[in-house]
Design a protein around this motif. Structure first.
Motif, PDB file in Angstrom:
ATOM      1  N   PRO A 100       0.801  -1.236   0.000  1.00  0.00           N
ATOM      2  CA  PRO A 100       0.000   0.000   0.000  1.00  0.00           C
ATOM      3  C   PRO A 100       0.832   1.284   0.000  1.00  0.00           C
ATOM      4  O   PRO A 100       0.289   2.366  -0.256  1.00  0.00           O
ATOM      5  CB  PRO A 100      -0.813  -0.122   1.303  1.00  0.00           C
ATOM      6  CG  PRO A 100      -0.892  -1.585   1.561  1.00  0.00           C
ATOM      7  CD  PRO A 100       0.424  -2.119   1.116  1.00  0.00           C
ATOM      8  N   HIS A 101       2.123   1.188   0.276  1.00  0.00           N
ATOM      9  CA  HIS A 101       2.991   2.375   0.293  1.00  0.00           C
ATOM     10  C   HIS A 101       3.005   3.005  -1.101  1.00  0.00           C
ATOM     11  O   HIS A 101       3.377   2.362  -2.077  1.00  0.00           O
ATOM     12  CB  HIS A 101       4.403   1.959   0.702  1.00  0.00           C
ATOM     13  CG  HIS A 101       5.364   3.103   0.840  1.00  0.00           C
ATOM     14  ND1 HIS A 101       5.587   3.752   2.018  1.00  0.00           N
ATOM     15  CD2 HIS A 101       6.146   3.711  -0.073  1.00  0.00           C
ATOM     16  CE1 HIS A 101       6.469   4.707   1.849  1.00  0.00           C
ATOM     17  NE2 HIS A 101       6.840   4.706   0.585  1.00  0.00           N
ATOM     18  N   ASP A 102       2.629   4.271  -1.195  1.00  0.00           N
ATOM     19  CA  ASP A 102       2.480   4.892  -2.510  1.00  0.00           C
ATOM     20  C   ASP A 102       3.006   6.334  -2.541  1.00  0.00           C
ATOM     21  O   ASP A 102       2.428   7.207  -3.174  1.00  0.00           O
ATOM     22  CB  ASP A 102       1.013   4.856  -2.970  1.00  0.00           C
ATOM     23  CG  ASP A 102       0.082   5.622  -2.028  1.00  0.00           C
ATOM     24  OD1 ASP A 102       0.548   6.113  -0.979  1.00  0.00           O
ATOM     25  OD2 ASP A 102      -1.116   5.726  -2.352  1.00  0.00           O
ATOM     26  N   ASN A 103       4.124   6.570  -1.880  1.00  0.00           N
ATOM     27  CA  ASN A 103       4.661   7.934  -1.821  1.00  0.00           C
ATOM     28  C   ASN A 103       5.091   8.462  -3.178  1.00  0.00           C
ATOM     29  O   ASN A 103       4.986   9.661  -3.452  1.00  0.00           O
ATOM     30  CB  ASN A 103       5.859   7.989  -0.869  1.00  0.00           C
ATOM     31  CG  ASN A 103       5.445   7.956   0.585  1.00  0.00           C
ATOM     32  OD1 ASN A 103       4.302   7.659   0.910  1.00  0.00           O
ATOM     33  ND2 ASN A 103       6.374   8.246   1.469  1.00  0.00           N
ATOM     34  N   LEU A 104       5.629   7.606  -4.021  1.00  0.00           N
ATOM     35  CA  LEU A 104       6.139   8.042  -5.320  1.00  0.00           C
ATOM     36  C   LEU A 104       5.125   7.768  -6.418  1.00  0.00           C
ATOM     37  O   LEU A 104       4.381   6.781  -6.372  1.00  0.00           O
ATOM     38  CB  LEU A 104       7.454   7.330  -5.656  1.00  0.00           C
ATOM     39  CG  LEU A 104       8.634   7.554  -4.714  1.00  0.00           C
ATOM     40  CD1 LEU A 104       9.866   6.838  -5.228  1.00  0.00           C
ATOM     41  CD2 LEU A 104       8.912   9.045  -4.532  1.00  0.00           C
ATOM     42  N   GLN A 105       5.119   8.632  -7.411  1.00  0.00           N
ATOM     43  CA  GLN A 105       4.205   8.504  -8.547  1.00  0.00           C
ATOM     44  C   GLN A 105       4.992   8.328  -9.846  1.00  0.00           C
ATOM     45  O   GLN A 105       6.181   8.640  -9.923  1.00  0.00           O
ATOM     46  CB  GLN A 105       3.316   9.749  -8.641  1.00  0.00           C
ATOM     47  CG  GLN A 105       2.554  10.074  -7.362  1.00  0.00           C
ATOM     48  CD  GLN A 105       1.662   8.946  -6.896  1.00  0.00           C
ATOM     49  OE1 GLN A 105       0.912   8.379  -7.687  1.00  0.00           O
ATOM     50  NE2 GLN A 105       1.719   8.608  -5.609  1.00  0.00           N
ATOM     51  N   MET A 106       4.327   7.837 -10.863  1.00  0.00           N
ATOM     52  CA  MET A 106       4.893   7.766 -12.209  1.00  0.00           C
ATOM     53  C   MET A 106       4.571   9.061 -12.950  1.00  0.00           C
ATOM     54  O   MET A 106       3.427   9.502 -12.952  1.00  0.00           O
ATOM     55  CB  MET A 106       4.288   6.580 -12.971  1.00  0.00           C
ATOM     56  CG  MET A 106       4.555   5.224 -12.353  1.00  0.00           C
ATOM     57  SD  MET A 106       3.481   3.939 -13.042  1.00  0.00           S
ATOM     58  CE  MET A 106       3.979   3.971 -14.766  1.00  0.00           C
ATOM     59  N   ASP A 107       5.582   9.651 -13.571  1.00  0.00           N
ATOM     60  CA  ASP A 107       5.288  10.829 -14.387  1.00  0.00           C
ATOM     61  C   ASP A 107       4.839  10.395 -15.779  1.00  0.00           C
ATOM     62  O   ASP A 107       4.817   9.194 -16.115  1.00  0.00           O
ATOM     63  CB  ASP A 107       6.478  11.788 -14.442  1.00  0.00           C
ATOM     64  CG  ASP A 107       7.707  11.203 -15.127  1.00  0.00           C
ATOM     65  OD1 ASP A 107       7.595  10.158 -15.816  1.00  0.00           O
ATOM     66  OD2 ASP A 107       8.797  11.808 -14.989  1.00  0.00           O
ATOM     67  N   GLY A 108       4.461  11.356 -16.611  1.00  0.00           N
ATOM     68  CA  GLY A 108       3.927  11.038 -17.931  1.00  0.00           C
ATOM     69  C   GLY A 108       4.906  10.301 -18.806  1.00  0.00           C
ATOM     70  O   GLY A 108       4.531   9.384 -19.558  1.00  0.00           O
TER      71      GLY A 108
END
Length: 587
Positions: free
Chosen positions: A432-440
């Motif tokens: 569930p850890h979701d601190n980072l996101q994917m950029d475009g």
């Protein structure tokens, strides 16, 4: 081992061409013409993550280009072409099972071909042949539209199977019951609220997209209230021979329990947890069990004081599990390869490894995959749980695209798949850890990488023998080095598949580290190379040379001209960013 211890889509690019106002002979201004949309890229989608043989594929595009052509290919062979006349159409691939195809949309202007879109098709009756594994980790109250959005996104990456991480209640009793029916909700070990309806809806909607659903649970685990649910203290592993201290995995104080470790070889425990698993299958249409473990437990003992080699307990547990549920799929996580030889000697369906130190180099990823190939007698493909940007994820921000793509290039080139995509991208063992996101950029690139993995799966993941072809630069534009990788070099990975010699080029020219995890997100973008002349040592008659790269024209294969000059086959490849694949076909 997935618990913390206590201490684009192919983006549309539009060019709007305007006709400038000009004066006519009478001096009055002409009326501006309306804008003309010149389509240089489109988005193409399909209805399923994979297709059974003989089933038609339905395509959808967001824009209709003028004079577009659809081309269907198996590897570099064109199967058919047709004019693109609408934004929806169908195609039925050849009926042969376990094949991958590339679909290209292109146009030709002044004899120059431009690729507008590509996508891939997997025709496979069983997802475990070419597993592309994703995950789900959040099962609170969700609307159907929210669930659909998550699954449609994963479908676009051709994810054909999902691990339902921590969906259940207690490890020793995952499905909470209310009388004879499932409870509407429950708390997982971290105290998060889980919804039965969300889990069920995910499973049902995933099946509508031909995505399999795997129930996650440890093969040995109980909460501290185990005695209330009929679990005997005689079923545990102990740190001492006098059964005073149950072996356990510590978790944060705010969580509901630590994990107490049961003995997988104890048949009473097996029967108990198999019955609990059967209860799951009676109420939720999971396709199988993703079993987890906690790695090497050190010296542990059964209730009677006998030393237990935990890895050896995996074999009887998995054998008996298959006998109990012969029609369900199973896989067991080999944490840092612990127990993998025992696991892969049993009838599991996928080789799964969670990669930890000291296996931190790119070479280690390849070694794990090849080791799994050997242990399974080349019968199983590998999925690696390999968490990117691990320390960077302690803060917030975006994943480092070069690190992710280089890691995927290595895993895919050696025939593996990377567990990384779910509601978000993975960076930690606690899903569930979701601190980072994917950029475009990363979203777009990964679509192309997964297209490539599917389109060329019969070369990447369908047998063959790795080798070390001798290839050199003919113009000095790149430094080539046979695998393993080295700084300032392009790594060369060879593989012979039937009458084809594969040569993977993985670009470490600008690499700042050879550690795949890119833990602080600092890996550098490789310098793009163009129009490189290569010399392959060769003494066989060659019928064809072609090239494909997920970083170039959506992975579309390009046939190359070649010459045999003495003992060398000489050809030119058009572009190399992260990863490219040369295929030499022999007569």
């Amino acid at each position: 081992m997935k618990y913390f211890i206590k201490n684009s889509i192919k983006c549309a690019v539009l060019t709007l061409c305007f006709t400038a106002c000009s004066s006519n002979d009478s001096g009055s201004s002409s009326i501006p013409e309306p804008p003309v949309e010149t389509i240089t890229s489109i988005t193409i989608k399909t209805d399923y993550a994979k297709y059974a043989p003989g089933v038609a594929v339905h395509f959808m595009i967001d824009k209709l280009p003028e004079n577009g052509v659809i081309r269907y290919k198996y590897l570099n062979t064109i199967l058919s072409e047709e004019a693109l006349t609408g934004t929806n159409w169908s195609w039925t691939p050849p009926a042969e099972d376990y094949k991958g195809y590339l679909v290209e949309i292109y146009k030709t202007v002044d004899n120059v071909e431009t690729i507008l879109a590509t996508t891939a098709i997997d025709v496979s009756s069983d997802w475990t042949k070419f597993p592309r594994y994703g995950f789900l980790s959040k099962f609170g109250t969700m609307t159907d539209n929210q669930i659909t959005a998550v699954l449609d996104n994963l479908k676009d990456y051709h994810i054909n199977s999902l691990q339902y991480y921590d969906w259940g209640n207690k490890h020793h009793a995952p499905l909470k019951m209310s009388g004879s029916s499932p409870a509407a909700s429950w708390l997982d070990i971290a105290g998060r609220t889980m919804s039965f309806n969300t889990v069920k809806t995910y499973i049902d909607k995933a099946h509508e997209r031909n995505i399999a659903s795997m129930s996650y649970n440890l093969l040995y685990g109980a909460w501290s209230d185990f005695s209330n649910d009929g679990v005997s203290s005689e079923w545990f592993l102990y740190n001492d021979q006098n059964h005073n201290n149950i072996n356990k995995h510590d978790l944060p104080d705010s969580w509901q329990s630590d994990i107490l470790v049961t003995n997988p070889a104890n048949t009473a425990w097996q029967n108990y947890i198999f019955d609990k698993t059967n209860l799951i299958y009676q109420n939720l249409n999971f396709d199988g069990w993703h079993l987890d473990q906690l790695g090497d437990r050190g010296n542990v003992y059964d209730y009677n004081g006998n030393l237990v080699k935990v890895n050896e307990t995996f074999t009887p547990f998995l054998q008996n599990l298959k006998q109990r549920f012969p029609n369900k799929k199973n896989m067991l996580n080999a944490v840092s390869q612990y127990g993998q030889s025992n696991i892969l000697s049993t009838p599991v369906d996928v080789a799964y490894t969670e990669v930890w130190g000291p296996r931190d180099g790119y070479k280690d990823l390849a070694d794990v995959i090849q080791g799994n190939n050997s242990l399974s007698n080349n019968s199983l493909n590998t999925v690696l749980a390999a968490y990117m940007d691990y320390d960077k994820a302690n803060g917030t921000g975006f994943f480092n695209t070069p690190g992710v793509l280089l890691t995927d290039a290595v895993i895919f080139a050696f025939g593996g798949a990377h567990l990384e995509l779910g509601e978000h991208m993975l960076s930690k063992e606690y899903f569930p850890h979701d601190n980072l996101q994917m950029d475009g950029e990363l979203k777009k690139s990964l679509i192309e990488y997964y297209d490539f993995l599917v389109a060329y799966q019969n070369l990447l993941r369908d047998g063959g023998d790795f080798n070390s072809p001798i290839i050199t630069s003919g113009d000095g534009k790149i430094n080539l080095k046979t695998w393993p990788p080295a700084y300032s070099n392009v790594a060369v990975v060879g593989k012979k598949v039937a009458n084809k010699q594969l040569i993977h080029l993985i670009n470490f020219t600008n690499a700042t580290s050879l550690n795949w995890r890119d833990t602080n997100g600092e890996q550098a973008t490789p310098a793009k190379k163009s129009n490189m002349i290569l010399n392959l040592q060769n003494n066989q008659a060659v019928s064809k040379v072609w090239y494909a790269s997920p970083d170039y024209e959506g992975g579309a294969s390009k046939e190359l001209s070649f010459n045999q000059v003495g003992g060398n086959l000489v050809f030119k490849i058009p572009s190399l960013q992260y990863w490219g694949m040369i295929v030499v076909e022999y007569l």
